[in-house]
Design a protein around this motif. Structure first.
Motif, short mmCIF file in Angstrom:
data_model
loop_
_atom_site.label_atom_id
_atom_site.label_comp_id
_atom_site.label_asym_id
_atom_site.label_seq_id
_atom_site.Cartn_x
_atom_site.Cartn_y
_atom_site.Cartn_z
N GLY A 1 0.81 -1.22 0.00
CA GLY A 1 0.00 0.00 0.00
C GLY A 1 0.84 1.27 0.00
N LYS A 2 2.00 1.19 -0.64
CA LYS A 2 2.90 2.36 -0.71
C LYS A 2 3.02 2.81 -2.16
CE LYS A 2 5.63 0.96 3.27
NZ LYS A 2 6.72 1.54 4.03
N ARG A 3 3.74 3.91 -2.38
CA ARG A 3 4.04 4.38 -3.72
C ARG A 3 5.51 4.18 -4.00
NH1 ARG A 3 3.56 9.68 -5.39
NH2 ARG A 3 3.94 10.46 -3.32
N LEU A 4 5.85 4.05 -5.28
CA LEU A 4 7.24 3.94 -5.70
C LEU A 4 7.61 5.19 -6.47
CD1 LEU A 4 9.85 2.23 -5.90
CD2 LEU A 4 8.91 1.21 -7.99
N VAL A 5 8.67 5.86 -6.01
CA VAL A 5 9.18 7.06 -6.67
C VAL A 5 10.63 6.80 -7.03
CG1 VAL A 5 9.79 9.50 -6.34
CG2 VAL A 5 7.59 8.64 -5.51
N CYS A 6 11.00 7.09 -8.28
CA CYS A 6 12.36 6.84 -8.76
C CYS A 6 13.16 8.14 -8.83
CB CYS A 6 12.32 6.18 -10.13
SG CYS A 6 11.47 4.59 -10.14
N TRP A 7 14.47 7.98 -8.89
CA TRP A 7 15.36 9.14 -9.07
C TRP A 7 16.48 8.75 -10.03
CZ3 TRP A 7 20.65 9.69 -8.47
CH2 TRP A 7 21.14 11.02 -8.57
N SER A 8 16.81 9.68 -10.92
CA SER A 8 18.03 9.56 -11.72
C SER A 8 18.64 10.95 -11.84
CB SER A 8 17.73 8.98 -13.11
OG SER A 8 17.20 9.97 -13.96
N ALA A 9 19.92 10.98 -12.11
CA ALA A 9 20.63 12.26 -12.21
C ALA A 9 20.13 13.08 -13.40
CB ALA A 9 22.13 12.02 -12.34
N VAL A 10 19.45 12.44 -14.35
CA VAL A 10 18.94 13.12 -15.53
C VAL A 10 17.52 13.63 -15.31
CG1 VAL A 10 18.31 12.81 -17.96
CG2 VAL A 10 20.40 11.79 -17.08
N ARG A 11 16.68 12.82 -14.66
CA ARG A 11 15.26 13.16 -14.51
C ARG A 11 14.90 13.70 -13.13
NH1 ARG A 11 11.65 8.31 -16.55
NH2 ARG A 11 10.06 9.89 -16.19
N GLY A 12 15.76 13.52 -12.15
CA GLY A 12 15.39 13.89 -10.79
C GLY A 12 14.39 12.89 -10.25
N LEU A 13 13.52 13.33 -9.33
CA LEU A 13 12.49 12.45 -8.76
C LEU A 13 11.28 12.39 -9.69
CD1 LEU A 13 12.68 13.61 -5.05
CD2 LEU A 13 13.31 11.34 -5.89
N TYR A 14 10.75 11.20 -9.89
CA TYR A 14 9.56 11.03 -10.73
C TYR A 14 8.82 9.77 -10.32
CZ TYR A 14 12.52 7.66 -13.20
OH TYR A 14 13.33 6.61 -13.50
N PRO A 15 7.49 9.73 -10.48
CA PRO A 15 6.73 8.53 -10.12
C PRO A 15 7.14 7.36 -11.01
CG PRO A 15 5.27 10.42 -10.44
CD PRO A 15 6.62 10.81 -10.93
N ALA A 16 7.29 6.17 -10.43
CA ALA A 16 7.64 4.98 -11.22
C ALA A 16 6.62 4.78 -12.32
CB ALA A 16 7.68 3.76 -10.31
N GLY A 17 7.10 4.43 -13.50
CA GLY A 17 6.21 4.18 -14.63
C GLY A 17 5.92 5.42 -15.46
N GLU A 18 6.31 6.60 -14.98
CA GLU A 18 6.06 7.83 -15.74
C GLU A 18 7.00 7.90 -16.94
OE1 GLU A 18 5.50 12.13 -14.08
OE2 GLU A 18 7.59 11.91 -14.61
N ALA A 19 6.45 8.25 -18.10
CA ALA A 19 7.26 8.39 -19.31
C ALA A 19 8.25 9.53 -19.14
CB ALA A 19 6.37 8.64 -20.52
N PRO A 20 9.46 9.41 -19.73
CA PRO A 20 10.46 10.47 -19.60
C PRO A 20 9.97 11.83 -20.07
CG PRO A 20 11.42 8.53 -20.62
CD PRO A 20 9.94 8.27 -20.50
N THR A 21 8.99 11.87 -20.97
CA THR A 21 8.49 13.15 -21.49
C THR A 21 7.23 13.61 -20.77
OG1 THR A 21 7.28 11.93 -23.18
CG2 THR A 21 9.46 12.79 -23.79
N GLY A 22 6.91 13.01 -19.64
CA GLY A 22 5.69 13.39 -18.90
C GLY A 22 5.63 14.89 -18.64
N SER A 23 4.50 15.52 -18.96
CA SER A 23 4.41 16.97 -18.83
C SER A 23 4.11 17.40 -17.40
CB SER A 23 3.33 17.50 -19.78
OG SER A 23 2.09 16.89 -19.49
N LYS A 24 3.37 16.58 -16.67
CA LYS A 24 3.07 16.93 -15.27
C LYS A 24 4.23 16.50 -14.40
CE LYS A 24 -1.96 16.67 -15.20
NZ LYS A 24 -3.11 15.95 -14.63
N ARG A 25 4.77 17.44 -13.64
CA ARG A 25 5.89 17.10 -12.76
C ARG A 25 5.41 17.14 -11.33
NH1 ARG A 25 10.58 15.71 -14.12
NH2 ARG A 25 11.30 16.08 -12.02
N MET A 26 5.61 16.02 -10.64
CA MET A 26 5.24 15.96 -9.23
C MET A 26 6.31 16.64 -8.39
SD MET A 26 4.83 12.53 -6.98
CE MET A 26 3.08 12.32 -6.97
N PHE A 27 7.56 16.54 -8.86
CA PHE A 27 8.68 17.10 -8.10
C PHE A 27 9.38 18.17 -8.93
CE2 PHE A 27 8.10 12.73 -6.63
CZ PHE A 27 7.95 12.94 -5.27
N ASN A 28 10.03 19.06 -8.24
CA ASN A 28 10.80 20.14 -8.82
C ASN A 28 11.95 19.59 -9.67
OD1 ASN A 28 12.96 22.07 -8.85
ND2 ASN A 28 11.98 23.12 -7.14
#
Length: 200
Positions: A48-75
């Motif tokens: 019952g948790k969420r998975l959030v990923c990080w990379s040096a290129v994309r920063g923090l983003y929800p798992a499964g989000e496409a690299p070109t996702g227009s809505k950003r959850m994180f700065n």
């Protein structure tokens, strides 16, 4: 180091146990970050948790989000590991954070210090930090806060599942000339042992 190689589910079960037991920082050693992410996605769904990923290129983003996702959850500034780790500390929801290839930054004393402080914070929170890299780089200062998990290469059962899916796909396309015999299937799977799932 925790090593689990018996079945495809064994690593997931081990990760779930460590997350449930509130181990603050898990370090998964694997060449297959996609496979690790898929495994963690199943674990967090059960917990019952969420998975959030990080990379040096994309920063923090929800798992499964496409690299070109227009809505950003994180700065977008979260591409900086210090900013991203601050964000991990700031979040209050039950989240598992998967940081990909942080190991080069573990030579930076500031990042190491931030991880030590974060480890103390995570022990009393519903969050877990998971690092994934092809090599284990754990500075001495973090040895007591980091749990290593060796995410083994796929075994016969997982390779068999992949092979069955490929055979089914080829058969649906009408390109299967003859059925795969049990002997040929076993030889093929044995030949694939030691490969990543993508290589296989």
């Amino acid at each position: 180091m925790t090593t689990v190689c018996d079945t495809p589910n064994a690593v997931g079960d081990e990760l779930e146990t460590l997350i449930r037991s509130r181990y603050p920082i898990l370090y998964v050693v694997s060449w297959e970050e996609e496979r690790v992410e898929e495994c963690l996605a199943e674990v967090v769904a059960r917990r019952g948790k969420r998975l959030v990923c990080w990379s040096a290129v994309r920063g923090l983003y929800p798992a499964g989000e496409a690299p070109t996702g227009s809505k950003r959850m994180f700065n977008t500034a979260t591409t900086d590991p210090m900013v991203a780790l601050d964000e991990v500390m700031r979040q209050v929801e039950p989240i598992v954070f998967l940081f990909k290839d942080l190991h080069p930054m573990l030579r930076d004393h500031g990042v190491v210090r931030k991880l030590r402080e974060l480890a103390q914070h995570l022990k009393a929170s519903p969050k877990t930090l998971v690092l994934v890299s092809h090599q284990a780089v754990v500075p001495p200062e973090l040895e007591k806060d980091v749990t290593l998990v060796d995410f083994c290469l796929p075994q016969m059962a997982e390779l068999g599942h992949l092979l069955d899916g490929l055979v089914e796909q080829v058969a649906r396309q009408g390109r299967l000339q003859e059925a795969l015999t049990a002997g040929a299937r076993e030889r093929l799977l044995k030949a694939c042992l030691g490969l990543t799932l993508k290589e296989a």
